[in-house]
Design a protein around this motif. Structure first.
Motif, PDB file in Angstrom:
ATOM      1  N   CYS A 175       0.823  -1.204   0.000  1.00 35.38           N
ATOM      2  CA  CYS A 175       0.000   0.000   0.000  1.00 35.38           C
ATOM      3  C   CYS A 175       0.862   1.261   0.000  1.00 35.38           C
ATOM      4  O   CYS A 175       0.604   2.209  -0.753  1.00 35.38           O
ATOM      5  CB  CYS A 175      -0.923   0.013   1.219  1.00 35.38           C
ATOM      6  SG  CYS A 175      -2.322  -1.119   1.132  1.00 35.38           S
ATOM      7  N   MET A 176       1.877   1.282   0.837  1.00 38.06           N
ATOM      8  CA  MET A 176       2.741   2.459   0.913  1.00 38.06           C
ATOM      9  C   MET A 176       3.487   2.686  -0.395  1.00 38.06           C
ATOM     10  O   MET A 176       3.628   3.817  -0.856  1.00 38.06           O
ATOM     11  CB  MET A 176       3.709   2.323   2.086  1.00 38.06           C
ATOM     12  CG  MET A 176       3.033   2.387   3.442  1.00 38.06           C
ATOM     13  SD  MET A 176       4.199   2.247   4.832  1.00 38.06           S
ATOM     14  CE  MET A 176       5.131   3.766   4.653  1.00 38.06           C
ATOM     15  N   ALA A 177       3.954   1.610  -1.024  1.00 39.67           N
ATOM     16  CA  ALA A 177       4.642   1.743  -2.309  1.00 39.67           C
ATOM     17  C   ALA A 177       3.691   2.278  -3.369  1.00 39.67           C
ATOM     18  O   ALA A 177       4.068   3.133  -4.189  1.00 39.67           O
ATOM     19  CB  ALA A 177       5.214   0.393  -2.733  1.00 39.67           C
ATOM     20  N   CYS A 178       2.448   1.792  -3.369  1.00 39.39           N
ATOM     21  CA  CYS A 178       1.451   2.277  -4.333  1.00 39.39           C
ATOM     22  C   CYS A 178       1.170   3.756  -4.141  1.00 39.39           C
ATOM     23  O   CYS A 178       1.055   4.516  -5.117  1.00 39.39           O
ATOM     24  CB  CYS A 178       0.159   1.485  -4.182  1.00 39.39           C
ATOM     25  SG  CYS A 178       0.193  -0.163  -4.910  1.00 39.39           S
ATOM     26  N   ASN A 179       1.046   4.172  -2.886  1.00 40.28           N
ATOM     27  CA  ASN A 179       0.737   5.577  -2.623  1.00 40.28           C
ATOM     28  C   ASN A 179       1.800   6.512  -3.181  1.00 40.28           C
ATOM     29  O   ASN A 179       1.500   7.598  -3.675  1.00 40.28           O
ATOM     30  CB  ASN A 179       0.567   5.801  -1.116  1.00 40.28           C
ATOM     31  CG  ASN A 179      -0.759   5.271  -0.595  1.00 40.28           C
ATOM     32  OD1 ASN A 179      -1.749   5.264  -1.309  1.00 40.28           O
ATOM     33  ND2 ASN A 179      -0.776   4.824   0.646  1.00 40.28           N
ATOM     34  N   HIS A 180       3.045   6.095  -3.120  1.00 42.54           N
ATOM     35  CA  HIS A 180       4.127   6.934  -3.648  1.00 42.54           C
ATOM     36  C   HIS A 180       4.116   7.000  -5.177  1.00 42.54           C
ATOM     37  O   HIS A 180       4.673   7.919  -5.764  1.00 42.54           O
ATOM     38  CB  HIS A 180       5.477   6.419  -3.157  1.00 42.54           C
ATOM     39  CG  HIS A 180       5.776   6.778  -1.734  1.00 42.54           C
ATOM     40  ND1 HIS A 180       6.125   8.055  -1.337  1.00 42.54           N
ATOM     41  CD2 HIS A 180       5.740   6.036  -0.599  1.00 42.54           C
ATOM     42  CE1 HIS A 180       6.311   8.085  -0.028  1.00 42.54           C
ATOM     43  NE2 HIS A 180       6.080   6.872   0.442  1.00 42.54           N
ATOM     44  N   LEU A 181       3.464   6.038  -5.814  1.00 40.02           N
ATOM     45  CA  LEU A 181       3.423   5.993  -7.276  1.00 40.02           C
ATOM     46  C   LEU A 181       2.108   6.526  -7.846  1.00 40.02           C
ATOM     47  O   LEU A 181       1.961   6.631  -9.064  1.00 40.02           O
ATOM     48  CB  LEU A 181       3.616   4.546  -7.754  1.00 40.02           C
ATOM     49  CG  LEU A 181       4.997   3.942  -7.512  1.00 40.02           C
ATOM     50  CD1 LEU A 181       4.971   2.442  -7.763  1.00 40.02           C
ATOM     51  CD2 LEU A 181       6.040   4.608  -8.398  1.00 40.02           C
ATOM     52  N   GLY A 182       1.165   6.857  -6.976  1.00 43.75           N
ATOM     53  CA  GLY A 182      -0.124   7.337  -7.455  1.00 43.75           C
ATOM     54  C   GLY A 182      -1.057   6.235  -7.902  1.00 43.75           C
ATOM     55  O   GLY A 182      -2.033   6.486  -8.617  1.00 43.75           O
ATOM     56  N   VAL A 183      -0.758   4.991  -7.511  1.00 47.72           N
ATOM     57  CA  VAL A 183      -1.638   3.851  -7.780  1.00 47.72           C
ATOM     58  C   VAL A 183      -2.457   3.603  -6.514  1.00 47.72           C
ATOM     59  O   VAL A 183      -1.901   3.285  -5.469  1.00 47.72           O
ATOM     60  CB  VAL A 183      -0.832   2.591  -8.149  1.00 47.72           C
ATOM     61  CG1 VAL A 183      -1.758   1.402  -8.349  1.00 47.72           C
ATOM     62  CG2 VAL A 183       0.018   2.841  -9.389  1.00 47.72           C
ATOM     63  N   THR A 184      -3.758   3.755  -6.591  1.00 53.72           N
ATOM     64  CA  THR A 184      -4.597   3.702  -5.393  1.00 53.72           C
ATOM     65  C   THR A 184      -4.687   2.284  -4.845  1.00 53.72           C
ATOM     66  O   THR A 184      -5.196   1.386  -5.520  1.00 53.72           O
ATOM     67  CB  THR A 184      -6.010   4.218  -5.704  1.00 53.72           C
ATOM     68  OG1 THR A 184      -5.911   5.570  -6.168  1.00 53.72           O
ATOM     69  CG2 THR A 184      -6.884   4.168  -4.457  1.00 53.72           C
ATOM     70  N   PRO A 185      -4.219   2.060  -3.598  1.00 52.87           N
ATOM     71  CA  PRO A 185      -4.301   0.714  -3.011  1.00 52.87           C
ATOM     72  C   PRO A 185      -5.570   0.518  -2.185  1.00 52.87           C
ATOM     73  O   PRO A 185      -5.829   1.237  -1.219  1.00 52.87           O
ATOM     74  CB  PRO A 185      -3.063   0.664  -2.107  1.00 52.87           C
ATOM     75  CG  PRO A 185      -2.887   2.079  -1.642  1.00 52.87           C
ATOM     76  CD  PRO A 185      -3.414   2.964  -2.747  1.00 52.87           C
ATOM     77  N   LEU A 186      -6.373  -0.450  -2.586  1.00 53.52           N
ATOM     78  CA  LEU A 186      -7.521  -0.881  -1.807  1.00 53.52           C
ATOM     79  C   LEU A 186      -7.211  -2.275  -1.263  1.00 53.52           C
ATOM     80  O   LEU A 186      -6.409  -3.001  -1.829  1.00 53.52           O
ATOM     81  CB  LEU A 186      -8.778  -0.918  -2.673  1.00 53.52           C
ATOM     82  CG  LEU A 186      -9.107   0.342  -3.476  1.00 53.52           C
ATOM     83  CD1 LEU A 186     -10.363   0.119  -4.311  1.00 53.52           C
ATOM     84  CD2 LEU A 186      -9.268   1.546  -2.571  1.00 53.52           C
ATOM     85  N   VAL A 187      -7.868  -2.636  -0.188  1.00 51.73           N
ATOM     86  CA  VAL A 187      -7.662  -3.959   0.400  1.00 51.73           C
ATOM     87  C   VAL A 187      -9.025  -4.617   0.614  1.00 51.73           C
ATOM     88  O   VAL A 187      -9.916  -4.027   1.240  1.00 51.73           O
ATOM     89  CB  VAL A 187      -6.911  -3.889   1.741  1.00 51.73           C
ATOM     90  CG1 VAL A 187      -6.794  -5.281   2.359  1.00 51.73           C
ATOM     91  CG2 VAL A 187      -5.519  -3.277   1.539  1.00 51.73           C
ATOM     92  N   ARG A 188      -9.172  -5.832   0.069  1.00 51.34           N
ATOM     93  CA  ARG A 188     -10.372  -6.613   0.364  1.00 51.34           C
ATOM     94  C   ARG A 188     -10.096  -7.458   1.596  1.00 51.34           C
ATOM     95  O   ARG A 188      -9.248  -8.348   1.579  1.00 51.34           O
ATOM     96  CB  ARG A 188     -10.763  -7.498  -0.817  1.00 51.34           C
ATOM     97  CG  ARG A 188     -12.018  -8.320  -0.512  1.00 51.34           C
ATOM     98  CD  ARG A 188     -12.662  -8.900  -1.743  1.00 51.34           C
ATOM     99  NE  ARG A 188     -11.898  -9.996  -2.334  1.00 51.34           N
ATOM    100  CZ  ARG A 188     -12.288 -10.677  -3.416  1.00 51.34           C
ATOM    101  NH1 ARG A 188     -13.416 -10.341  -4.029  1.00 51.34           N
ATOM    102  NH2 ARG A 188     -11.553 -11.656  -3.890  1.00 51.34           N
ATOM    103  N   VAL A 189     -10.822  -7.161   2.657  1.00 51.75           N
ATOM    104  CA  VAL A 189     -10.679  -7.905   3.902  1.00 51.75           C
ATOM    105  C   VAL A 189     -11.616  -9.104   3.872  1.00 51.75           C
ATOM    106  O   VAL A 189     -12.551  -9.153   3.072  1.00 51.75           O
ATOM    107  CB  VAL A 189     -10.975  -6.998   5.115  1.00 51.75           C
ATOM    108  CG1 VAL A 189      -9.928  -5.904   5.236  1.00 51.75           C
ATOM    109  CG2 VAL A 189     -12.370  -6.386   5.011  1.00 51.75           C
ATOM    110  N   PRO A 190     -11.405 -10.102   4.741  1.00 51.10           N
ATOM    111  CA  PRO A 190     -12.247 -11.304   4.703  1.00 51.10           C
ATOM    112  C   PRO A 190     -13.698 -11.061   5.088  1.00 51.10           C
ATOM    113  O   PRO A 190     -14.591 -11.792   4.661  1.00 51.10           O
ATOM    114  CB  PRO A 190     -11.568 -12.246   5.690  1.00 51.10           C
ATOM    115  CG  PRO A 190     -10.166 -11.753   5.803  1.00 51.10           C
ATOM    116  CD  PRO A 190     -10.251 -10.276   5.636  1.00 51.10           C
ATOM    117  N   GLY A 191     -13.938 -10.041   5.919  1.00 44.47           N
ATOM    118  CA  GLY A 191     -15.293  -9.798   6.379  1.00 44.47           C
ATOM    119  C   GLY A 191     -15.380  -8.490   7.130  1.00 44.47           C
ATOM    120  O   GLY A 191     -14.421  -7.709   7.180  1.00 44.47           O
ATOM    121  N   LEU A 192     -16.516  -8.258   7.721  1.00 49.59           N
ATOM    122  CA  LEU A 192     -16.798  -6.990   8.381  1.00 49.59           C
ATOM    123  C   LEU A 192     -16.259  -7.006   9.812  1.00 49.59           C
ATOM    124  O   LEU A 192     -17.012  -7.170  10.787  1.00 49.59           O
ATOM    125  CB  LEU A 192     -18.306  -6.726   8.360  1.00 49.59           C
ATOM    126  CG  LEU A 192     -18.791  -5.335   8.772  1.00 49.59           C
ATOM    127  CD1 LEU A 192     -18.070  -4.249   7.986  1.00 49.59           C
ATOM    128  CD2 LEU A 192     -20.294  -5.239   8.557  1.00 49.59           C
TER     129      LEU A 192
END
Length: 263
Positions: free
Chosen positions: A66-83
């Protein structure tokens, strides 16, 4: 930088969706190192989402990517297993710019998701202090809360008949940014596993698009990476976010193609 400076934080995918532009995403299930962020950037993807539902991904590995993506302007989303609010908070505190929750089936669940991602007054997430999204710079807490909440994305997946039946109420939840159709699980639930061109899947997409357009919420296309004609059709009908496939299938397809060159 002193504490009086206003923090700046951009979610490029969210901005593109707001401007009516298409966002193309790749899913990360296999690669555990920051290299995947550069690969996504070089390949022209606007976003990635790290799949912690269908993989053995650790929180540490997800946060580094995620941190590497943020520096490149690629938006990092994360799919978690549940709520799980505790896990969602930790993922956001590790650098994610948004959370995808699978199998949302009610407005109540969607509201719980918003509460887990956002700080007060919209949510209940604890303020962690210096944030990786802000390069760990110190700012006034009110400014941190504002920019983190404005830039974060809340994404609910529709993957069942129950979720589909409630999509109008789900799309109306304040703070929800996108409804992502998980066509794989949805097709299984509808009794037409893998039949992505089936009228039931088509009707489901139309219903989600209509509900989201009525509430100013973006629509995500999932599970149709192997059906480019269908993707183009739903983009024309109003969808905006495309999950194109995952790193496992990309690598397998490229490896197979390369091997066949020497057959």
């Amino acid at each position: 930088m002193n504490n009086e400076t206003t923090p700046l934080l951009r979610n490029h995918a969210k901005e593109k969706l707001a401007n009516g532009e298409t966002v193309y995403s790749m899913t990360v299930r296999l690669v555990r190192t920051v290299d995947i962020a550069s690969i996504a950037y070089t390949a022209g993807f606007d976003s990635i989402y790290i799949d912690m539902e269908h993989s053995s991904f650790s929180l540490e590995a997800a946060g580094q990517i995620c941190m590497a993506c943020n520096h490149l302007g690629v938006t990092p989303l994360v799919r978690v297993p549940g709520l799980d609010p505790a896990l969602i908070a930790r993922v956001m505190d590790s650098g994610a710019m948004g959370i995808i929750v699978p199998g949302v089936e009610s407005a109540a669940q969607a509201r719980a998701l918003v509460r887990a991602v956002k700080h007060a007054p919209l949510g209940e997430r604890s303020l962690a202090g210096a944030a990786p999204q802000l390069n760990y710079r110190t700012y006034p807490p009110a400014d941190v809360v504002r920019v983190l909440d404005e830039s974060s994305m809340v994404v609910a997946m529709i993957e069942s008949q129950t979720g589909l039946d409630a999509v109008e109420e789900i799309a109306a939840v304040d703070g929800l940014d996108m409804v992502l159709v998980g066509a794989n699980d949805l097709s299984v639930g509808l009794g037409i596993a893998g039949q992505m061109d089936h009228p039931k899947v088509h009707d489901a997409y139309l219903r989600v698009i209509k509900a989201c357009q009525a509430n100013g919420v973006s629509v995500g296309i999932g599970g149709l990476g192997g059906w480019p004609d269908l993707i183009r059709q739903y983009l024309e009908l109003g969808a905006g976010y495309v999950s194109t496939g995952n790193d496992i299938t990309f690598l397998s397809a490229a490896a197979t193609q390369k091997r066949q060159q020497f057959a």
